[in-house]
Motif scaffolding. Structure first.
Motif, PDB file in Angstrom:
ATOM      1  N   VAL A  93      -9.927  -1.415   5.657  1.00 35.68           N
ATOM      2  CA  VAL A  93     -11.202  -2.422   5.532  1.00 35.68           C
ATOM      3  C   VAL A  93     -10.731  -3.510   5.243  1.00 35.68           C
ATOM      4  CG1 VAL A  93     -13.524  -2.879   4.456  1.00 35.68           C
ATOM      5  CG2 VAL A  93     -12.818  -0.384   4.961  1.00 35.68           C
ATOM      6  N   ALA A  94      -9.787  -3.944   4.232  1.00 32.76           N
ATOM      7  CA  ALA A  94      -9.334  -5.044   3.887  1.00 32.76           C
ATOM      8  C   ALA A  94      -8.504  -5.596   5.154  1.00 32.76           C
ATOM      9  CB  ALA A  94      -8.567  -4.892   2.541  1.00 32.76           C
ATOM     10  N   GLN A  95      -7.780  -4.984   5.508  1.00 30.78           N
ATOM     11  CA  GLN A  95      -7.112  -5.440   6.836  1.00 30.78           C
ATOM     12  C   GLN A  95      -8.035  -5.903   8.040  1.00 30.78           C
ATOM     13  OE1 GLN A  95      -4.321  -2.114   7.755  1.00 30.78           O
ATOM     14  NE2 GLN A  95      -3.022  -2.813   6.290  1.00 30.78           N
ATOM     15  N   PHE A  96      -9.019  -5.029   8.388  1.00 32.43           N
ATOM     16  CA  PHE A  96      -9.948  -5.407   9.037  1.00 32.43           C
ATOM     17  C   PHE A  96     -10.619  -6.667   8.815  1.00 32.43           C
ATOM     18  CE2 PHE A  96     -10.958  -0.824  10.548  1.00 32.43           C
ATOM     19  CZ  PHE A  96      -9.772  -0.817  11.408  1.00 32.43           C
ATOM     20  N   ALA A  97     -11.001  -6.849   7.555  1.00 28.19           N
ATOM     21  CA  ALA A  97     -11.655  -8.161   7.196  1.00 28.19           C
ATOM     22  C   ALA A  97     -10.528  -9.447   7.678  1.00 28.19           C
ATOM     23  CB  ALA A  97     -11.935  -8.232   5.981  1.00 28.19           C
ATOM     24  N   GLU A  98      -9.257  -9.147   7.293  1.00 29.12           N
ATOM     25  CA  GLU A  98      -8.296 -10.223   7.652  1.00 29.12           C
ATOM     26  C   GLU A  98      -8.343 -10.360   8.997  1.00 29.12           C
ATOM     27  OE1 GLU A  98      -3.606 -11.373   6.710  1.00 29.12           O
ATOM     28  OE2 GLU A  98      -4.549  -9.367   5.941  1.00 29.12           O
ATOM     29  N   LEU A  99      -8.268  -9.501   9.943  1.00 24.96           N
ATOM     30  CA  LEU A  99      -8.261  -9.838  11.309  1.00 24.96           C
ATOM     31  C   LEU A  99      -9.682 -10.359  11.904  1.00 24.96           C
ATOM     32  CD1 LEU A  99      -7.358  -7.262  13.972  1.00 24.96           C
ATOM     33  CD2 LEU A  99      -9.506  -8.021  14.104  1.00 24.96           C
ATOM     34  N   VAL A 100     -10.861 -10.073  11.316  1.00 22.56           N
ATOM     35  CA  VAL A 100     -12.173 -10.843  11.708  1.00 22.56           C
ATOM     36  C   VAL A 100     -11.897 -12.164  11.261  1.00 22.56           C
ATOM     37  CG1 VAL A 100     -14.635 -10.711  11.238  1.00 22.56           C
ATOM     38  CG2 VAL A 100     -13.332  -8.252  11.402  1.00 22.56           C
ATOM     39  N   THR A 101     -11.434 -12.461  10.027  1.00 20.67           N
ATOM     40  CA  THR A 101     -11.251 -13.787   9.824  1.00 20.67           C
ATOM     41  C   THR A 101     -10.489 -14.632  10.717  1.00 20.67           C
ATOM     42  OG1 THR A 101     -11.447 -13.511   7.456  1.00 20.67           O
ATOM     43  CG2 THR A 101     -10.662 -15.401   8.071  1.00 20.67           C
ATOM     44  N   LYS A 102      -9.192 -14.052  11.342  1.00 19.99           N
ATOM     45  CA  LYS A 102      -8.461 -14.576  12.010  1.00 19.99           C
ATOM     46  C   LYS A 102      -9.134 -14.775  13.603  1.00 19.99           C
ATOM     47  CE  LYS A 102      -4.114 -13.203  10.168  1.00 19.99           C
ATOM     48  NZ  LYS A 102      -2.741 -12.383  10.408  1.00 19.99           N
ATOM     49  N   VAL A 103     -10.064 -13.863  13.896  1.00 19.36           N
ATOM     50  CA  VAL A 103     -10.559 -14.054  15.338  1.00 19.36           C
ATOM     51  C   VAL A 103     -11.699 -15.355  15.064  1.00 19.36           C
ATOM     52  CG1 VAL A 103     -12.266 -12.954  16.856  1.00 19.36           C
ATOM     53  CG2 VAL A 103     -10.308 -11.811  15.967  1.00 19.36           C
TER      54      VAL A 103
END
Length: 699
Positions: A122-132
């Motif tokens: 989930v933390a990795q997903f949040a980082e990906l969403v921030t980058k998008v």
């Protein structure tokens, strides 16, 4: 989903109550106001018209002050008629630019944080969403658009932005957050919370060229022909005249026209007023646990009944654990005049696609006003006293006379030559006693003081002092100057409070649109600090979770970067000495980006070499060249032999009776030599053990 400007038409779920109204009739000229959606929108817009026009009036005055048009048209005409100075010292715009510049230089960093169970994925997903999100803002110049909205708020008291999916430049669709001209907006004037977060509806009205409108809505051509005014203003069709009057009224609401006379101009005649209306309804439904999707969900009454029927057909147990619950359903549709152009569709998320940024609230006039309003009166007085000084200087330059009749030989020639340098004005006998100079007017000392006070008041009422501008004099230390700047910036905190709230709402709105671009496309993400930007694939899974928004100081702020740089310089010697200096710390140095990247690559290469040495059993560090395992083995053997020789010599000296006085020293030396010999033997055994390990095992 296809959308550009007002032509946005979300191809989402069509509401069950979308009916065929008279707007779809073959002869729209005979239609009455029977479309319930259009009737609802017009009724709400009519109620808000008075307060919206009041806001537009003060916003227009603030715009004029910003662009140095600080006299009304009547006052300017009067000053020009009597040849009076009408100069404008536009000091107010400097303060708007300062506050707007602070926002542009110190944009905060926004991050998405998971609101569900914390885990590594989930933390990795949040980082990906921030980058998008950062990628979307970079591709669409979203940060610059938001800065323009913030400046609108400072001047007018309200700034508007909209998020849409643009397919005109990218066939796959690109999320575009952009500024909306506040003169195009009509809103729920009963809303009182900052940023109008408690509004129930808003509308955007734009004049669209007839040719473009026909391409977007070809099936509505009869309606568009009527709104265009086919047949001329003098038509005898009552419905058509009513439509034209309504179009003119809406055109006046949306702002100033540059098309000439709106009642008879050909340019306005070919424009169609299109209203983009969004609102929410409180819909009855049920909150329950979905046994198929294995998650909590909400459905309206009709949809929940259909879902129960589907479970029965699948021979699955009915949902028994549910609770009735009201929920907001956000919708949107387009119309022109009294006729609907599109059916209502649900918006992507549980919020509007347009967001507002508000200034300060005036409870008497029931409107939002901006930072410019604080500076209008000091600016007016500053202009008044300055023009008074110009007028006095203009009058003093020509002087004047009191003269008796018969003082001049020729009175007309005297009028022409008196003020000319080097000319002779002939007088009659005794004429000098008949002439007296007029007393030259002088500027009152109080006027000069008042002009200075008016200039200082611009700083007093805004709280923006020369310290914030970086223009203060004196020899104050840098720490003191920084404290003064922070104290002045604190006075502007209220101006930035609504900006933070707007950023959060805008980010969540953009997140709602991510579902339209998660089609497997590959994008390149990475900021200026990333040596190697990443290529990621947009898939649906990370965007199905729930996230919150966290806003913190941005590394792009020059003041924050300077503060970080000073801290890094203080820690650098210790970090380098202990071999703990991180390559990422170089990003805060004032060095060319290319040089920073080369230094980081060199540090990473050195770290890899040290790791390889450690895998071979070689301890990195020290000076000189790297020693191979064979050389190290030979060196340890030689050191052991030398240590044994020194130990034998010490034993012999100790046994000699002539050296009894140094016995204590020899005991210490022998003990040290024994310890050194044990260490050398241990290193030699370890080295021999490493040499027997196969290369595949090492590393």
């Amino acid at each position: 989903m296809a959308g550009e400007d007002v032509g946005l038409n979300l191809t989402l779920e069509k509401p069950a109550d979308a009916e065929v109204h008279s707007s779809d009739a073959a002869d729209p000229s005979t239609a009455l106001l029977t479309d319930k959606y259009v009737a609802m929108a017009l009724k709400r817009m009519e109620r808000a018209k008075t307060e919206v026009e009041a806001w537009r009036k003060q916003a227009h005055e603030a715009d004029r002050f910003q662009t140095s048009k600080q006299y009304s048209d009547e006052d300017r005409t009067l000053l020009d008629r009597y040849k009076k100075p009408s100069a404008v010292l536009n000091t107010a715009q400097k303060f708007i630019r300062v506050v707007s510049g602070l926002e542009r230089r110190s944009r905060e960093q926004l991050e998405f944080v998971p609101t569900e169970a914390d885990s590594l994925s989930v933390a990795q997903f949040a980082e990906l969403v921030t980058k998008v999100y950062d990628w979307v803002m970079e591709q669409s110049d979203g940060h610059e658009e938001r800065s323009d909205i913030f400046q609108d708020k400072l001047i007018r008291g309200m700034g508007w932005g909209e998020t849409r999916l643009d397919t005109s430049t990218d066939p796959d669709g690109m999320i575009v957050p952009e500024r909306v001209d506040g003169y195009e907006m009509i809103w729920d004037t009963n809303a009182r919370k900052p940023n109008l977060t408690d509004r129930t509806w808003d509308a955007r009205v734009r004049m669209i060229p007839y040719e473009i409108a026909v391409k977007r809505w070809p099936k509505k051509k009869p309606v568009l022909d009527m709104m265009r005014g086919v047949g001329g203003i003098g038509t005898t069709n009552p419905q058509q005249v009513e439509m034209l009057n309504w179009a003119v009224s809406m055109a006046q609401i949306t702002g100033k026209s540059d098309q000439g006379d709106v009642l008879s101009g050909q340019g306005r005649k070919n424009m169609i007023p299109v209203v983009d209306f969004e609102w929410y309804d409180e819909v009855e439904g049920f909150y329950f646990f979905d046994p198929i999707e294995q998650k909590n969900d909400w459905l309206s009454d009709d949809d929940f009944n259909d879902y129960q029927d589907r479970l029965a057909k699948l021979s699955l147990p009915q949902v028994e654990d549910y609770a009735p619950q009201l929920r907001r359903v956000y919708r949107r549709f387009l119309f022109a005049g009294y006729f609907r152009l599109t059916d209502p569709v649900k918006l992507p998320g549980l919020r509007f696609v347009r967001n507002c940024m508000t200034g300060s609230w005036d409870d008497d006039d029931k409107l939002w006003y901006g930072f410019m309003r604080l500076m209008m009166d000091p600016q007016r007085y500053l202009n008044a006293f300055w023009n008074q000084a110009l007028e006095l200087m203009r009058v003093q330059a020509k002087a004047g006379l009191f003269a008796e009749t018969g003082a001049f030989v020729n009175a007309r020639v005297a009028e022409e030559t008196y003020s000319k340098t080097g000319s002779i004005t002939w007088l009659k006998e005794g004429g000098l006693g008949k002439i007296k100079d007029k007393v030259l007017p002088t500027m009152p000392a109080a006027s000069a003081q008042m002009m200075q006070i008016a200039s200082q008041m611009l700083q007093e009422v805004t709280g923006v002092s020369p310290d914030v501008l970086g223009l203060s004099g004196g020899d104050a230390p840098g720490v003191t100057m920084r404290q003064r700047q922070m104290a002045n910036i604190a006075l502007l905190a209220s101006e930035f409070a609504t900006l933070r709230r707007y950023r959060r709402d805008e980010a969540l709105t953009i997140f709602d649109f991510f579902k339209f671009i998660t089609d497997g496309r590959l994008i390149r993400v990475g900021g200026q600090f990333d040596a190697q930007p990443q290529v990621i694939q947009l898939v649906r899974e990370p965007f199905n979770l729930k996230y919150g928004v966290h806003i913190e100081e941005s590394d792009h702020d020059p003041n924050i970067r300077e503060r970080y740089r000073e801290s890094v310089l203080q820690l650098a010697p210790t970090l380098i000495r202990t071999n703990n200096f991180l390559p990422e710390l170089l990003d805060y140095m004032d060095l060319p980006r290319k040089l920073i990247e080369q230094m980081k690559q060199a540090m990473q290469k050195n770290a890899q070499q040290q790791m390889q040495l450690m895998q071979q059993g070689i301890k990195p560090g020290g000076r000189g060249q790297i020693i191979t395992p064979d050389e190290r083995h030979a060196k340890i053997t030689k050191l052991s032999a030398d240590t044994a020789l020194q130990l034998a010599k010490a034993e012999k000296l100790r046994a000699d009776k002539h050296h009894g006085k140094v016995g204590l020293v020899l005991d210490a030396v022998m003990q040290q030599q024994k310890m050194q010999l044990e260490r050398d033997q241990a290193n030699l055994a370890a080295q021999q053990g490493q040499s027997t390990v196969s290369p595949k095992t090492v590393g």
